[in-house]
Design a protein around this motif. Sequence first.
Motif, PDB file in Angstrom:
ATOM      1  N   MET A 269      23.878   9.488  14.216  1.00 57.84           N
ATOM      2  CA  MET A 269      22.705   9.531  14.970  1.00 57.84           C
ATOM      3  C   MET A 269      21.473   9.421  14.561  1.00 57.84           C
ATOM      4  O   MET A 269      20.513   8.738  15.170  1.00 57.84           O
TER       5      MET A 269
ATOM      6  N   ARG B 101      19.205   2.253  18.403  1.00 66.43           N
ATOM      7  CA  ARG B 101      20.333   2.387  19.641  1.00 66.43           C
ATOM      8  C   ARG B 101      20.500   1.357  20.673  1.00 66.43           C
ATOM      9  O   ARG B 101      21.572   1.036  21.173  1.00 66.43           O
TER      10      ARG B 101
ATOM     11  N   ARG C 231      31.882   3.960  25.331  1.00 61.57           N
ATOM     12  CA  ARG C 231      30.759   3.349  24.640  1.00 61.57           C
ATOM     13  C   ARG C 231      31.099   1.950  23.733  1.00 61.57           C
ATOM     14  O   ARG C 231      30.280   1.386  23.282  1.00 61.57           O
TER      15      ARG C 231
ATOM     16  N   MET D 126      28.554  15.667  20.627  1.00 60.53           N
ATOM     17  CA  MET D 126      28.141  15.580  19.299  1.00 60.53           C
ATOM     18  C   MET D 126      26.915  16.466  18.868  1.00 60.53           C
ATOM     19  O   MET D 126      27.011  17.128  17.715  1.00 60.53           O
ATOM     20  N   ARG D 127      26.091  16.567  19.719  1.00 62.76           N
ATOM     21  CA  ARG D 127      24.955  17.706  19.565  1.00 62.76           C
ATOM     22  C   ARG D 127      25.512  18.952  19.350  1.00 62.76           C
ATOM     23  O   ARG D 127      25.071  19.645  18.387  1.00 62.76           O
TER      24      ARG D 127
ATOM     25  N   GLY E 142      28.242   8.301  28.610  1.00 63.01           N
ATOM     26  CA  GLY E 142      28.348   7.817  27.349  1.00 63.01           C
ATOM     27  C   GLY E 142      29.608   7.826  26.684  1.00 63.01           C
ATOM     28  O   GLY E 142      29.700   7.639  25.464  1.00 63.01           O
ATOM     29  N   PHE E 143      30.629   7.617  27.441  1.00 61.54           N
ATOM     30  CA  PHE E 143      31.759   7.525  27.076  1.00 61.54           C
ATOM     31  C   PHE E 143      32.491   6.527  28.257  1.00 61.54           C
ATOM     32  O   PHE E 143      32.508   6.905  29.250  1.00 61.54           O
TER      33      PHE E 143
ATOM     34  N   VAL F   7      35.652  10.109  18.602  1.00 61.21           N
ATOM     35  CA  VAL F   7      35.040  10.412  19.959  1.00 61.21           C
ATOM     36  C   VAL F   7      36.330  10.155  20.955  1.00 61.21           C
ATOM     37  O   VAL F   7      36.482  11.208  21.809  1.00 61.21           O
TER      38      VAL F   7
ATOM     39  N   THR G 109      29.656  12.820  25.994  1.00 61.35           N
ATOM     40  CA  THR G 109      29.970  12.698  24.609  1.00 61.35           C
ATOM     41  C   THR G 109      28.649  13.134  23.652  1.00 61.35           C
ATOM     42  O   THR G 109      28.828  13.689  22.399  1.00 61.35           O
ATOM     43  N   GLY G 110      27.559  12.609  24.008  1.00 60.56           N
ATOM     44  CA  GLY G 110      26.397  12.916  23.206  1.00 60.56           C
ATOM     45  C   GLY G 110      26.163  14.377  23.098  1.00 60.56           C
ATOM     46  O   GLY G 110      25.790  14.874  21.975  1.00 60.56           O
TER      47      GLY G 110
ATOM     48  N   GLN H  12      37.063   1.980  22.942  1.00 61.93           N
ATOM     49  CA  GLN H  12      37.220   3.431  23.760  1.00 61.93           C
ATOM     50  C   GLN H  12      37.832   3.133  25.053  1.00 61.93           C
ATOM     51  O   GLN H  12      38.487   3.885  25.588  1.00 61.93           O
TER      52      GLN H  12
ATOM     53  N   GLY I 204      23.260   4.784  15.203  1.00 60.78           N
ATOM     54  CA  GLY I 204      24.491   4.159  15.226  1.00 60.78           C
ATOM     55  C   GLY I 204      25.440   4.735  16.055  1.00 60.78           C
ATOM     56  O   GLY I 204      24.974   5.890  16.455  1.00 60.78           O
ATOM     57  N   LEU I 205      26.779   4.244  15.850  1.00 65.83           N
ATOM     58  CA  LEU I 205      27.742   5.120  16.951  1.00 65.83           C
ATOM     59  C   LEU I 205      28.651   5.743  15.858  1.00 65.83           C
ATOM     60  O   LEU I 205      28.859   5.667  14.813  1.00 65.83           O
ATOM     61  N   VAL I 206      29.291   7.292  16.406  1.00 64.00           N
ATOM     62  CA  VAL I 206      30.101   7.747  15.787  1.00 64.00           C
ATOM     63  C   VAL I 206      31.633   7.042  15.829  1.00 64.00           C
ATOM     64  O   VAL I 206      31.768   6.427  16.923  1.00 64.00           O
TER      65      VAL I 206
ATOM     66  N   ARG J 202      13.524  14.570  20.305  1.00 71.51           N
ATOM     67  CA  ARG J 202      14.668  14.513  19.477  1.00 71.51           C
ATOM     68  C   ARG J 202      14.486  13.659  18.628  1.00 71.51           C
ATOM     69  O   ARG J 202      14.005  12.426  18.787  1.00 71.51           O
TER      70      ARG J 202
END
Length: 221
Positions: free
Chosen positions: A53, A167, A88, A35-36, A85-86, A64, A31-32, A92, A57-59, A156
Amino acid sequence: MRCILIGLPGSGKGTQAASLAAKFGIAHISTGDMMRAAIERGTEIGLLARKAMESGGLVSDDIVIGLVRDRIREPDCQDGFVMDGFPRTLEQAVALRKAHIRIDYAIELEVSERDVMDRMSGRRVHPASGRVYHVKFNPPRLPDADDVTGEPLVQRSDDREDVVKERISAYNSRTLPIISYYVDWERSGDPEAPRFVKVNGQGSAAGVRERLAAVVSEVKV
Ligand code: AMP
């Protein structure tokens, strides 16, 4: 083979998920990375993801969950997938269960907070290829330059120390509860429950890969 990897940011989920996906010929759902990619494309979701990001924090769950729901319907997920990453958050994890998507293994990669701080603050990437280096553990041949193209490496923005701290704190408050969720679900005796396992994520990527392979060698059917 369907499994999910849970662990602190920087615990090596991405690296190990890619290995598992190659070994079993299954899809790698990050999922990261999704998102990118959205940020790169400049979509509406990308704008929201950038905001989350940049602050560590989280989306939001709705976004998601919707993206993952669409992703697992794609043909390359037919034979299985490894999710990195899911889920998270508890929400979810509950959404995944309610969708009756059977998961064989929920795997926690265990690493210390100190270790992930070291790993992430030294991480450098070559944006065009996605090649990843580490100033101490996997340095490029020339400082700050990609081995293949010689182009500059970058950090990054969410690997900066202050963001990494946020994070980690988001992980502890939002993600850790899903561990007891999976433990309790398995204990309930429900045949649909994934098998929950902890794998030591310290040390070299190759060592972790071996420990993971030993765990998933016998896949539940
Ligand atoms: P990662 O590359 O997995 O560390 O993800 C990078 C960032 O994307 C995270 O810090 C979050 O802001 C966002 N993100 C990735 N996966 C999720 C998720 N399952 N739920 C919410 N936000 C996520």
